[in-house]
Design a protein around this motif. Structure first.
Motif, short mmCIF file in Angstrom:
data_model
loop_
_atom_site.label_atom_id
_atom_site.label_comp_id
_atom_site.label_asym_id
_atom_site.label_seq_id
_atom_site.Cartn_x
_atom_site.Cartn_y
_atom_site.Cartn_z
N CYS A 1 1.44 0.17 9.16
CA CYS A 1 0.64 0.77 10.22
C CYS A 1 -0.14 -0.29 11.00
O CYS A 1 -0.27 -1.44 10.57
CB CYS A 1 -0.31 1.80 9.63
SG CYS A 1 -1.64 1.08 8.67
N ASP B 1 2.52 0.24 3.79
CA ASP B 1 2.24 -1.07 4.37
C ASP B 1 2.67 -2.18 3.42
O ASP B 1 2.44 -2.10 2.23
CB ASP B 1 0.72 -1.25 4.61
CG ASP B 1 0.13 -0.13 5.43
OD1 ASP B 1 0.80 0.30 6.39
OD2 ASP B 1 -1.00 0.28 5.13
N CYS C 1 -5.32 0.36 3.83
CA CYS C 1 -4.54 -0.31 4.88
C CYS C 1 -5.20 -1.63 5.27
O CYS C 1 -4.53 -2.65 5.43
CB CYS C 1 -4.44 0.58 6.13
SG CYS C 1 -3.69 2.18 5.85
N ASN D 1 0.85 -1.19 0.00
CA ASN D 1 0.00 0.00 0.00
C ASN D 1 0.89 1.24 0.00
O ASN D 1 1.40 1.63 1.05
CB ASN D 1 -0.89 -0.02 1.25
CG ASN D 1 -1.63 1.29 1.45
OD1 ASN D 1 -1.77 2.07 0.52
ND2 ASN D 1 -2.08 1.51 2.66
N CYS E 1 0.62 4.40 2.65
CA CYS E 1 1.33 4.56 3.93
C CYS E 1 2.44 3.55 4.11
O CYS E 1 2.96 3.41 5.21
CB CYS E 1 0.36 4.68 5.10
SG CYS E 1 -0.28 3.22 5.83
N ARG F 1 -7.90 5.01 5.15
CA ARG F 1 -7.39 3.79 5.80
C ARG F 1 -7.94 2.52 5.18
O ARG F 1 -7.52 1.42 5.55
CB ARG F 1 -7.71 3.80 7.29
CG ARG F 1 -7.32 5.04 8.04
CD ARG F 1 -5.91 5.53 7.71
NE ARG F 1 -4.83 4.63 8.12
CZ ARG F 1 -4.28 4.64 9.31
NH1 ARG F 1 -4.69 5.50 10.21
NH2 ARG F 1 -3.31 3.82 9.61
N SER G 1 -3.04 -2.08 9.06
CA SER G 1 -2.67 -3.08 8.06
C SER G 1 -2.19 -4.37 8.74
O SER G 1 -2.56 -5.47 8.31
CB SER G 1 -1.57 -2.54 7.14
OG SER G 1 -0.35 -2.38 7.83
ZN ZN Z 1 -1.56 1.73 6.60
#
Ligand code: ZN
Length: 132
Positions: A69, A46, A130, A41, A44, A127, A72
């Motif tokens: 994060c 992940d 995530c 991802n 962010c 999100r 995730s």
């Molecule tokens: Zn994330």
């Protein structure tokens, strides 16, 4: 007139998420994985690698490796517990139910188990990637 409250994960679900993040289930490597898939991802950073051991249409074992994060990694941990020991056909159904809940905001299917804790994410568009 009142506005609806800010969408938030409720405390119970937050606890469950944190528990999976801090104590991930089925984390590690499967040496003889029949299937290995990776998800990334870029939003962010992940990363999740999922390894499956299949036997006669059943997910005999599952492990994941990843970083990123809390959402995730908790999502990956919860997913492994939901699919371990399940038939592949059932898992396809779970994936569909999870997408409906997270992406389409259609509510949780009881079969999702702990994954239901992620339902609140459907109200947090940034999100969603995530969790999925
Ligand atoms: Zn994330």
């Amino acid at each position: 007139m009142t506005f609806p409250p800010e969408p938030e994960l409720d405390d119970l679900y937050r606890e469950l998420l944190l528990d999976h993040y801090r104590n991930p289930r089925n984390k590690g490597r499967l040496e003889q994985a029949d299937v290995s898939v990776e998800g990334y991802n870029p939003l962010c950073g992940d990363e999740v690698q999922l390894m499956l051991d299949l036997d006669d249409g059943v997910i005999k074992d599952v492990r994941f490796l990843g970083r990123g994060c809390s959402i995730s990694q908790a999502s990956a941990s919860m997913m492994t517990t939901a699919i371990k020991g399940q038939k592949v056909a059932k898992v396809r159904h779970l994936i569909e139910a999870f997408r409906k809940m997270i992406v389409d905001g259609k509510g949780a299917d009881p079969e999702l188990g702990d994954l239901e804790a992620l339902e609140g994410i459907s109200h947090m568009p940034v999100r969603v990637k995530c969790a999925t």
